[in-house]
Design an enzyme around this catalytic site. Structure first.
Site, PDB file in Angstrom:
ATOM      1  N   GLY A   1       0.845  -1.190   0.000  1.00 58.35           N
ATOM      2  CA  GLY A   1       0.000   0.000   0.000  1.00 58.35           C
ATOM      3  C   GLY A   1       0.880   1.240   0.000  1.00 58.35           C
TER       4      GLY A   1
ATOM      5  N   GLN B   1       3.059   9.889   1.227  1.00 54.79           N
ATOM      6  CA  GLN B   1       4.358   9.213   1.286  1.00 54.79           C
ATOM      7  C   GLN B   1       5.245   9.509   0.082  1.00 54.79           C
ATOM      8  OE1 GLN B   1       2.343   5.297   2.297  1.00 54.79           O
ATOM      9  NE2 GLN B   1       4.226   5.133   3.481  1.00 54.79           N
TER      10      GLN B   1
ATOM     11  N   CYS C   1       5.656   0.007   7.549  1.00 59.58           N
ATOM     12  CA  CYS C   1       5.282   1.200   6.785  1.00 59.58           C
ATOM     13  C   CYS C   1       6.513   1.676   6.031  1.00 59.58           C
ATOM     14  CB  CYS C   1       4.785   2.290   7.737  1.00 59.58           C
ATOM     15  SG  CYS C   1       4.305   3.811   6.898  1.00 59.58           S
ATOM     16  N   LEU C   2       6.355   1.960   4.736  1.00 60.03           N
ATOM     17  CA  LEU C   2       7.515   2.347   3.928  1.00 60.03           C
ATOM     18  C   LEU C   2       8.157   3.638   4.422  1.00 60.03           C
ATOM     19  CD1 LEU C   2       6.217   1.479   0.342  1.00 60.03           C
ATOM     20  CD2 LEU C   2       7.808   0.171   1.756  1.00 60.03           C
TER      21      LEU C   2
ATOM     22  N   HIS D   1      -4.776   1.252   7.258  1.00 61.42           N
ATOM     23  CA  HIS D   1      -3.453   1.872   7.425  1.00 61.42           C
ATOM     24  C   HIS D   1      -3.270   3.024   6.425  1.00 61.42           C
ATOM     25  CE1 HIS D   1       1.070   1.521   8.173  1.00 61.42           C
ATOM     26  NE2 HIS D   1       1.003   2.278   7.085  1.00 61.42           N
ATOM     27  N   GLU D   2      -3.627   2.778   5.159  1.00 57.81           N
ATOM     28  CA  GLU D   2      -3.444   3.805   4.131  1.00 57.81           C
ATOM     29  C   GLU D   2      -4.439   4.951   4.288  1.00 57.81           C
ATOM     30  OE1 GLU D   2      -0.783   3.678   2.522  1.00 57.81           O
ATOM     31  OE2 GLU D   2      -0.332   1.607   3.059  1.00 57.81           O
TER      32      GLU D   2
ATOM     33  N   HIS E   1      -3.118   7.463   6.547  1.00 56.66           N
ATOM     34  CA  HIS E   1      -2.099   8.315   5.914  1.00 56.66           C
ATOM     35  C   HIS E   1      -2.717   9.536   5.232  1.00 56.66           C
ATOM     36  CE1 HIS E   1       1.851   6.519   6.251  1.00 56.66           C
ATOM     37  NE2 HIS E   1       1.441   5.337   5.842  1.00 56.66           N
TER      38      HIS E   1
HETATM   39 ZN    ZN Z   1       2.333   3.488   6.008  1.00 61.54          ZN
END
Ligand code: ZN
Length: 189
Positions: free
Chosen positions: A45, A50, A100-101, A142-143, A146
């Protein structure tokens, strides 16, 4: 084009994204670039914040989970979510080890509810209302956070977060290696 992933400490990750309109410049290219970026970093994701854009857009590809027993239905689970709104979350909370990236090398258990009902637009601005559960719901929750400026470290107790503070500091200082292109915050003098 693979874009750098913005690491924790970049202020854009804390911004509540703006509502997207179809005339947003080069939107289709941006979505393609986000997929390329996500695949290059082995993510499932990625949210616009991000890659440095404060807009309500995230993408998901849960197909890597299809290799696990019981998740075969995620084989083609590749989606674009524009202007998502959670209508309701139901079911018991369950823990899952999230990564998480924007936080390289960091994973911890996060509790979230089992099922999420979501209204969103796809990349053609067609409206959908759908219910997701299990891993798919997890990635979407999660996304979704963000694009509202919420991070997974906000979903754990203050005590747990304190225990992670050393690692979080290393990320904001750019002292953690990532296997993908990453943009660390500018250090204050
Ligand atoms: Zn994340």
């Amino acid at each position: 084009m693979v874009l750098p992933v913005y690491a924790y400490g970049n202020p854009v990750l804390r911004e509540d994204g703006e509502t997207l309109t179809p005339d947003y410049p080069d939107l289709q290219q941006l979505i393609d670039d986000m997929f390329e970026t996500m695949y290059a970093s082995n993510g499932v994701g990625l949210a616009a914040q991000q890659i440095g854009k404060s807009i309500r857009l995230f993408i998901v590809d849960a197909s890597p989970f299809a290799e696990d027993e019981g998740y075969e239905h995620l084989k083609d689970f590749k989606k674009v979510f524009i202007n998502p709104e959670i209508i309701e979350e139901t079911g018991d909370e369950w823990a899952f080890n999230e990564g998480c990236l924007s936080f390289p090398e960091l994973r911890f258990d996060v509790d979230r509810q089992e099922t999420v009902k979501l209204k969103y637009l796809d990349r053609d601005f067609k409206e959908h209302t759908e219910v997701f559960d299990g891993i798919a719901a997890r990635i979407i929750q999660h996304e979704y956070d963000h694009v509202k400026g919420v991070l997974f470290i906000d979903r754990i107790s203050g005590l747990k977060r304190k225990m992670l503070s050393k690692k979080l500091n290393l990320i904001t200082k750019g002292m953690v290696r990532a296997s993908y292109k990453i943009k660390y915050p500018k250090l204050k003098k």
